[in-house]
Design a protein around this motif. Structure first.
Motif, PDB file in Angstrom:
ATOM      1  N   LEU A 209       0.831  -1.204   0.000  1.00 43.98           N
ATOM      2  CA  LEU A 209       0.000   0.000   0.000  1.00 43.98           C
ATOM      3  C   LEU A 209       0.868   1.257   0.000  1.00 43.98           C
ATOM      4  N   GLN A 210       1.978   1.207   0.730  1.00 43.80           N
ATOM      5  CA  GLN A 210       2.863   2.365   0.815  1.00 43.80           C
ATOM      6  C   GLN A 210       3.482   2.719  -0.527  1.00 43.80           C
ATOM      7  N   VAL A 211       3.795   1.702  -1.346  1.00 54.45           N
ATOM      8  CA  VAL A 211       4.443   1.983  -2.640  1.00 54.45           C
ATOM      9  C   VAL A 211       3.444   2.191  -3.770  1.00 54.45           C
ATOM     10  N   GLY A 212       2.141   2.148  -3.466  1.00 51.87           N
ATOM     11  CA  GLY A 212       1.179   2.536  -4.491  1.00 51.87           C
ATOM     12  C   GLY A 212       0.067   1.580  -4.831  1.00 51.87           C
ATOM     13  N   ALA A 213      -0.007   0.416  -4.177  1.00 52.34           N
ATOM     14  CA  ALA A 213      -1.114  -0.496  -4.467  1.00 52.34           C
ATOM     15  C   ALA A 213      -2.438   0.147  -4.059  1.00 52.34           C
ATOM     16  N   ASP A 214      -3.457  -0.021  -4.881  1.00 54.34           N
ATOM     17  CA  ASP A 214      -4.782   0.506  -4.562  1.00 54.34           C
ATOM     18  C   ASP A 214      -5.466  -0.321  -3.485  1.00 54.34           C
ATOM     19  N   ALA A 215      -5.091  -1.586  -3.401  1.00 51.85           N
ATOM     20  CA  ALA A 215      -5.601  -2.475  -2.368  1.00 51.85           C
ATOM     21  C   ALA A 215      -4.595  -3.600  -2.173  1.00 51.85           C
ATOM     22  N   ALA A 216      -4.578  -4.176  -0.980  1.00 55.55           N
ATOM     23  CA  ALA A 216      -3.676  -5.286  -0.695  1.00 55.55           C
ATOM     24  C   ALA A 216      -4.343  -6.210   0.315  1.00 55.55           C
ATOM     25  N   PHE A 217      -4.226  -7.512   0.077  1.00 55.17           N
ATOM     26  CA  PHE A 217      -4.945  -8.494   0.880  1.00 55.17           C
ATOM     27  C   PHE A 217      -4.023  -9.627   1.297  1.00 55.17           C
ATOM     28  N   ASP A 218      -4.436 -10.320   2.360  1.00 60.69           N
ATOM     29  CA  ASP A 218      -3.790 -11.553   2.765  1.00 60.69           C
ATOM     30  C   ASP A 218      -4.095 -12.617   1.714  1.00 60.69           C
ATOM     31  N   ALA A 219      -3.063 -13.274   1.212  1.00 55.44           N
ATOM     32  CA  ALA A 219      -3.255 -14.265   0.151  1.00 55.44           C
ATOM     33  C   ALA A 219      -4.086 -15.452   0.617  1.00 55.44           C
ATOM     34  N   ARG A 220      -4.226 -15.626   1.938  1.00 53.96           N
ATOM     35  CA  ARG A 220      -5.013 -16.737   2.467  1.00 53.96           C
ATOM     36  C   ARG A 220      -6.492 -16.398   2.621  1.00 53.96           C
ATOM     37  N   ASP A 221      -6.865 -15.192   2.269  1.00 58.08           N
ATOM     38  CA  ASP A 221      -8.257 -14.749   2.413  1.00 58.08           C
ATOM     39  C   ASP A 221      -9.157 -15.538   1.460  1.00 58.08           C
ATOM     40  N   ALA A 222     -10.054 -16.331   2.024  1.00 56.10           N
ATOM     41  CA  ALA A 222     -10.940 -17.162   1.197  1.00 56.10           C
ATOM     42  C   ALA A 222     -11.895 -16.321   0.358  1.00 56.10           C
ATOM     43  N   ASP A 223     -12.122 -15.086   0.762  1.00 55.78           N
ATOM     44  CA  ASP A 223     -13.041 -14.207   0.029  1.00 55.78           C
ATOM     45  C   ASP A 223     -12.312 -13.318  -0.980  1.00 55.78           C
ATOM     46  N   LEU A 224     -11.036 -13.598  -1.235  1.00 57.30           N
ATOM     47  CA  LEU A 224     -10.270 -12.730  -2.125  1.00 57.30           C
ATOM     48  C   LEU A 224     -10.908 -12.565  -3.503  1.00 57.30           C
ATOM     49  N   PRO A 225     -11.327 -13.648  -4.177  1.00 62.05           N
ATOM     50  CA  PRO A 225     -11.932 -13.452  -5.501  1.00 62.05           C
ATOM     51  C   PRO A 225     -13.143 -12.520  -5.478  1.00 62.05           C
ATOM     52  N   SER A 226     -13.993 -12.665  -4.467  1.00 59.33           N
ATOM     53  CA  SER A 226     -15.176 -11.805  -4.420  1.00 59.33           C
ATOM     54  C   SER A 226     -14.786 -10.362  -4.114  1.00 59.33           C
ATOM     55  N   LYS A 227     -13.768 -10.164  -3.260  1.00 55.47           N
ATOM     56  CA  LYS A 227     -13.315  -8.810  -2.958  1.00 55.47           C
ATOM     57  C   LYS A 227     -12.736  -8.143  -4.200  1.00 55.47           C
ATOM     58  N   ILE A 228     -12.008  -8.919  -4.994  1.00 56.96           N
ATOM     59  CA  ILE A 228     -11.445  -8.351  -6.226  1.00 56.96           C
ATOM     60  C   ILE A 228     -12.539  -8.060  -7.242  1.00 56.96           C
ATOM     61  N   ARG A 229     -13.525  -8.913  -7.312  1.00 56.90           N
ATOM     62  CA  ARG A 229     -14.643  -8.619  -8.217  1.00 56.90           C
ATOM     63  C   ARG A 229     -15.370  -7.346  -7.792  1.00 56.90           C
ATOM     64  N   ASP A 230     -15.473  -7.141  -6.472  1.00 53.71           N
ATOM     65  CA  ASP A 230     -16.099  -5.911  -5.984  1.00 53.71           C
ATOM     66  C   ASP A 230     -15.319  -4.672  -6.415  1.00 53.71           C
ATOM     67  N   THR A 232     -13.606  -4.443  -9.193  1.00 52.44           N
ATOM     68  CA  THR A 232     -13.457  -4.399 -10.659  1.00 52.44           C
ATOM     69  C   THR A 232     -14.804  -4.515 -11.376  1.00 52.44           C
ATOM     70  N   GLY A 233     -15.853  -4.018 -10.750  1.00 55.53           N
ATOM     71  CA  GLY A 233     -17.162  -4.033 -11.396  1.00 55.53           C
ATOM     72  C   GLY A 233     -17.689  -5.421 -11.660  1.00 55.53           C
ATOM     73  N   GLY A 234     -17.263  -6.384 -10.840  1.00 54.55           N
ATOM     74  CA  GLY A 234     -17.737  -7.753 -10.981  1.00 54.55           C
ATOM     75  C   GLY A 234     -17.013  -8.578 -12.020  1.00 54.55           C
ATOM     76  N   LEU A 235     -15.982  -8.009 -12.663  1.00 54.49           N
ATOM     77  CA  LEU A 235     -15.329  -8.683 -13.790  1.00 54.49           C
ATOM     78  C   LEU A 235     -14.060  -9.451 -13.407  1.00 54.49           C
ATOM     79  N   GLY A 236     -13.293  -8.934 -12.468  1.00 51.41           N
ATOM     80  CA  GLY A 236     -11.967  -9.474 -12.190  1.00 51.41           C
ATOM     81  C   GLY A 236     -10.892  -8.613 -12.832  1.00 51.41           C
ATOM     82  N   VAL A 237      -9.632  -8.915 -12.524  1.00 55.90           N
ATOM     83  CA  VAL A 237      -8.526  -8.096 -13.026  1.00 55.90           C
ATOM     84  C   VAL A 237      -8.246  -8.397 -14.498  1.00 55.90           C
ATOM     85  N   HIS A 238      -7.648  -7.418 -15.154  1.00 59.86           N
ATOM     86  CA  HIS A 238      -7.252  -7.620 -16.555  1.00 59.86           C
ATOM     87  C   HIS A 238      -6.064  -8.576 -16.660  1.00 59.86           C
TER      88      HIS A 238
END
Length: 352
Positions: A209-230, A232-238
């Motif tokens: 986050l300090q070097v410029g990430a818009d968001a950063a998460f724990d890689a073990r977060d089971a809800d990571l895909p849904s958080k990323i869809r939230d 990215t307008g429900g689409l996921g990353v490019h």
């Protein structure tokens, strides 16, 4: 001169070796700083190369001697040494696949023994092929040796970013917030895209986050895909950039990448790893898998420009500095990093 000589797996010997003799078309560079790369660590820890050798390739220093036939360079100039320069004539080079060129892969910068980079020494010899073809890069005033040592790793990351065609308006997932992942975040932002990072360590999540990430998460977060869809307008990353050699990270990236997106393998996986994948996942979602290995001559000038003009904050990546005599301890720190370990730099005695 002093050098760290690879004498076998996990065997480094800090010893006196002859200063390399310079031929008519060659240049001798006094090393001021050299970055410790994961590829160096791999070469030291595994039986990949016959000893003795002197590794190290992310080198910045001062020209101390020039051969009689060398034009355009003189003693006292501050330079970055690039250990890979392609031939520009083979089929790979003509198709801009420079890192597959045999000349490129044949490392010729040396501090003695079989040429292997040579940065882990007080002096390194640069052969004529590299001197003549852009392998020495002058360091501008106002740029430190430390900053200049990042030109080669920046080139490697920049090559991947360009290959994935990352640009404005896109969102990119960077798996792993070590020194390479952090550099990816900076470059993604430089090209106008948004970066989302993952890591296992809270300190690295915060650093992302300090070097410029818009968001950063724990890689073990089971809800990571849904958080990323939230995000990215429900689409996921490019695009997803795999900066860690993790099978779990790949499948997580697959879940987080949108239809028509890209997943780029940057970190090198162990040879025994095989990833089971139903090809219909790629077919139906039109996800592209790609790899990016090493640097590219095509982006070398841009990489230098980005570092020298401080378009990314490479100083923020440095966490540890070691004298050359303590290279073994530096490798140990890299293999067993603390939460605050990022880029490690190595200096000849008395230069830290």
């Amino acid at each position: 001169m002093k050098a760290q000589v690879f004498r076998g797996v996990n065997q480094l010997s800090y010893e006196e070796v002859p200063v390399p003799e310079v031929g008519p078309d060659e240049v001798l560079v006094q090393v001021r700083v050299v970055g410790l790369c994961q590829s160096d660590i791999k070469k030291i820890m595994y039986p990949l190369y016959e000893p003795p050798r002197i590794f190290g390739h992310e080198t910045a220093g001062i020209i101390s001697q020039v051969g009689s036939d060398v034009k355009g360079w003189q003693s006292g100039q501050r330079v970055v040494v690039m250990h890979h320069i392609p031939c520009m004539r083979c089929d790979y080079c003509l198709n801009e696949n420079f890192s597959m060129c045999d000349t490129y892969k044949n490392v010729t910068t040396t501090a003695g023994f079989a040429p292997s980079g040579g940065g882990f020494a007080e002096y390194v010899k640069v052969p004529g092929h590299i001197v003549r073809n852009g392998g020495l890069i002058p360091i501008p005033d106002g740029v430190t040796f430390e900053q200049a040592s990042f030109v080669e790793p920046t080139n490697c990351c920049l090559k991947a970013v360009k290959k994935a065609q990352i640009g404005p308006g896109q969102t990119v997932l960077v798996t792993g917030a070590g020194p390479i992942g952090l550099m990816f975040i900076m470059l993604v932002k430089y090209f106008g895209a948004r970066a989302i990072a993952t890591d296992l360590l809270p300190a690295r999540i915060e650093k992302a986050l300090q070097v410029g990430a818009d968001a950063a998460f724990d890689a073990r977060d089971a809800d990571l895909p849904s958080k990323i869809r939230d995000l990215t307008g429900g689409l996921g990353v490019h695009t997803s950039l795999l900066a860690v050699p993790s099978e779990k990270a790949f499948f997580q990236a697959l879940d987080c990448t949108r239809k028509g997106g890209k997943i780029l393998f940057f970190a090198e996986f162990p040879d025994e790893v095989e990833i089971p994948l139903n090809p219909n996942v790629l077919y139906r979602r039109e996800v592209d898998l790609m790899g990016s290995y090493s640097s590219s001559f095509r982006v070398q000038a841009l990489a230098a420009d980005i570092v020298f003009n401080k378009c990314i904050d490479v100083d923020a990546l440095v966490s540890d500095r070691y004298n050359l005599r303590d290279l073994g301890a530096a490798v140990e720190r890299a293999v067993r990093p603390s939460a605050e370990t990022y880029k490690i730099l190595i200096y000849p005695e008395g230069k830290v």
